[in-house]
Design an enzyme around this catalytic site. Structure first.
Site, PDB file in Angstrom:
ATOM      1  N   LYS A 208       0.848  -1.194   0.000  1.00  0.00           N
ATOM      2  CA  LYS A 208       0.000   0.000   0.000  1.00  0.00           C
ATOM      3  C   LYS A 208       0.888   1.251   0.000  1.00  0.00           C
ATOM      4  O   LYS A 208       0.690   2.158  -0.790  1.00  0.00           O
ATOM      5  CB  LYS A 208      -0.903  -0.028   1.241  1.00  0.00           C
ATOM      6  CG  LYS A 208      -1.803   1.164   1.369  1.00  0.00           C
ATOM      7  CD  LYS A 208      -2.779   1.000   2.525  1.00  0.00           C
ATOM      8  CE  LYS A 208      -3.529   2.290   2.764  1.00  0.00           C
ATOM      9  NZ  LYS A 208      -4.467   2.212   3.871  1.00  0.00           N
ATOM     10  N   GLY A 268      -4.799  -2.049   5.149  1.00  0.00           N
ATOM     11  CA  GLY A 268      -3.978  -3.184   4.693  1.00  0.00           C
ATOM     12  C   GLY A 268      -4.640  -4.525   4.959  1.00  0.00           C
ATOM     13  O   GLY A 268      -4.759  -5.377   4.075  1.00  0.00           O
ATOM     14  N   LYS A 513       9.726  -0.814  14.071  1.00  0.00           N
ATOM     15  CA  LYS A 513      10.244  -0.508  12.724  1.00  0.00           C
ATOM     16  C   LYS A 513      11.360   0.527  12.826  1.00  0.00           C
ATOM     17  O   LYS A 513      12.407   0.402  12.209  1.00  0.00           O
ATOM     18  CB  LYS A 513       9.139   0.086  11.837  1.00  0.00           C
ATOM     19  CG  LYS A 513       8.117  -0.907  11.326  1.00  0.00           C
ATOM     20  CD  LYS A 513       7.224  -0.179  10.325  1.00  0.00           C
ATOM     21  CE  LYS A 513       5.978  -0.968   9.989  1.00  0.00           C
ATOM     22  NZ  LYS A 513       5.016  -0.209   9.198  1.00  0.00           N
TER      23      LYS A 513
END
Ligand code: F6P
Length: 547
Positions: A208, A268, A513
């Site tokens: 995405k 998502g 992340k």
């Protein structure tokens, strides 16, 4: 309005009091005392049959749960979702996976623009593209047709299409192999690259955002591998993208004609209905994909218009709320008695836990009651020989969702009756248990000594009273799978509304992340950042192993 603190509402308190009584109920007795329990606690929608009668529920419980749903404005918030209101408040986005499976003639407005024509245009693009691949008109750089599709994506850009492709095995177009690569662990990509030939492979880069680290690294490595065989110009025949980020796709070197777009209002984990479903179209054909969409749409219509008291996603969601918030269950096990649904529990893990694994309410206040339980499971009957022991005799009560098809795709009749028998027997055993008297009678009949019997009885007694749902379908087909997935999407929505949670963001995945980027720099360069002694120690060991 949704109450600022659910736990303080009168209906929540009433449910708590009611749960004190429920703690003393016996499921067996609830059935014995009410011959109408099964018809009253079962319903059909979208080709699915739900039996929720083996839960600690009475008519009074249901009325209270429905009152809770009203108190939380469930109907109003549901309607706002379908109408394209920006209910994802932290990202200021509409939530319109339902529009992706709506018929062509519907009208759904986002910022005053009808999104249905754009959705239909991408569906047409997917149809045309899949026809070219299937007919062999689309050729690789040596002029051969495509034999292998490699979908590179992660999270919602992997889990949904992967699960659906697996589940629809019986509908596959045989000439095409569809592979999935998600993990940043190079073994994942390496294994697939070893199986395919560059001249007959098409890579789908599904992301995405087109920025996800794992996907971009896998995509670049696949591109480098390809360029050992083909030229830059050949990329157009072998790489396509599915994304909302046109600029990043073009920067990667994929031509805009090979971009299948979607929109920021598709989350998502809710995206398999969009262009992210392209691997599914390639695996099973466009017509079957439209049946899949139609099945989900049938469940959407039911969820949107059926009264709450006979609304399958609402009842499934509320039963879960009852188990979680009033009976104290912290996890839910999903047991598809369908080998083709082997990845369904994993799909539900992302759907439910990424949506509702939150500790803050929409208004920023902390959640003071349990939110999403842990979702886990595996196919029956395999699970029976692994963790079902804990479901029957463990110290936790874990509700189970059994899912089974009445007819299989194979002709091994005996296998299917064994499968169905095991599925139904497990829910019966979990509910009924086995009393000490029953154990004693069995052991006496086996000729065991009275002394041995007394030591064996506690070990062999099953407490029972363990709740479950059973979902039946006639046969696992594209439309029933679509309905099943939409059922769980809406169940997740219902629970998010009750918990006053934004089910459509996922800030919790961001911190890891960011930290990973810092640590990767440390691993690849001779630099050290400040960490705790554990993290620093692990980084040092990894660096030492590379020398
Ligand atoms: O894990 C976080 C997440 O954002 C998921 O919600 C999403 O499905 C996945 O990463 C992949 O994101 P993208 O499709 O942008 O690569």
């Amino acid at each position: 309005m949704n109450p600022t603190n659910l736990a303080n509402t009168a209906v929540f308190q009433k449910l708590r009091k009611h749960a004190e009584k429920a703690g003393k109920w016996s499921l067996k007795e609830l059935f014995r005392n009410d011959p109408g329990r099964f018809p009253a606690m079962t319903l059909t929608a979208g080709g699915l049959f739900l039996d929720f009668s083996k839960n600690f529920l009475t008519k009074e419980t249901l009325l209270l749960l429905l009152e809770l749903a009203k108190e939380c404005d469930l109907e109003k918030i549901r309607d706002r979702m379908f109408e394209g209101d920006k209910i994802n408040t932290t990202e200021h986005r509409a939530v319109l996976h339902t529009a992706l499976r709506a018929p062509r003639y519907e009208k759904v407005l986002v910022d005053g623009k009808n999104v249905i024509p754009d959705i239909q245009a991408v569906l047409d693009q997917m149809r045309r593209f899949s026809e070219k691949i299937h007919s062999g008109e689309w050729k690789g750089f040596t002029g051969k047709p495509i034999t292998d599709i490699v979908n590179i994506g992660i999270g919602g850009s992997d889990v949904g299409p992967r699960m659906v492709c697996q589940a629809m095995r019986s509908f596959h177009i045989k000439e095409l192999n569809v592979h999935f690569v998600a993990n940043v662990d190079g073994h994942d990509l390496d294994m697939v690259l070893n199986r395919v030939r560059p001249e007959t492979t098409l890579f789908i880069i599904a992301s995405k955002t087109f920025t996800t680290l794992e996907t971009m690294l896998n995509a670049h490595s696949a591109r480098s591998w390809f360029l050992n065989h083909g030229t830059i110009r050949d990329i157009q025949k072998h790489f396509i993208a599915i994304s909302t980020n046109r600029e990043a796709v073009e920067k990667f070197g994929i031509h805009h004609d090979n971009l299948f777009p979607f929109w920021d209002w598709v989350g998502g984990r809710y995206s398999v209905w969009s262009a992210i479903g392209l691997p599914v179209v390639l695996a099973i054909g466009y017509n079957h994909f439209t049946e899949f969409l139609a099945g989900a749409h049938a469940m959407d219509v039911h969820f949107r218009y059926a009264p709450l008291a006979s609304n399958m996603p609402v009842l499934l969601g509320l039963t879960g709320i009852w188990n979680r918030n009033f009976l104290g269950c912290t996890s839910v096990s999903v047991a598809p008695y369908l080998q083709d649904l082997v990845s369904f529990p994993r799909y539900l893990q992302q759907l439910e836990m990424e949506s509702n694994g939150k500790q803050v309410q929409k208004n920023g206040e902390p959640v003071t009651y349990g939110s999403c339980p842990v979702i886990w499971g595996n196919v029956g009957t395999n699970g029976q020989h692994a963790y079902f022991q804990l479901l029957h005799q463990g110290t936790e009560i874990i509700p189970v969702d059994f899912i089974v098809a009445l007819s299989p795709h194979h002709t091994l009749a005996k296998h299917h009756s064994a499968l169905l028998a095991n599925c139904f027997a497990q829910s019966e055993a979990l509910m009924k248990g086995k009393t000490a008297d029953q154990v004693r009678a069995d052991l006496e009949a086996s000729g065991m000594s009275p002394q041995e019997i007394e030591t064996q009885i506690p070990q062999r007694t099953f407490p029972g009273n363990r709740p479950s749902n059973t979902i039946l379908m006639n046969v696992l087909r594209p439309e029933t799978l679509g309905a099943l997935m939409a059922l769980y999407e809406h169940k997740t929505f219902v629970q998010g509304v009750i918990w006053n949670i934004n089910s459509f963001d996922q800030w919790g995945v961001e911190l890891g992340k960011v930290l990973a980027q810092t640590i990767q720099k440390e691993l690849e360069n001779n630099i050290s950042e400040e960490h705790d002694s554990s993290t620093s120690g692990l980084i040092a060991l990894a660096k030492a192993s590379r020398k």
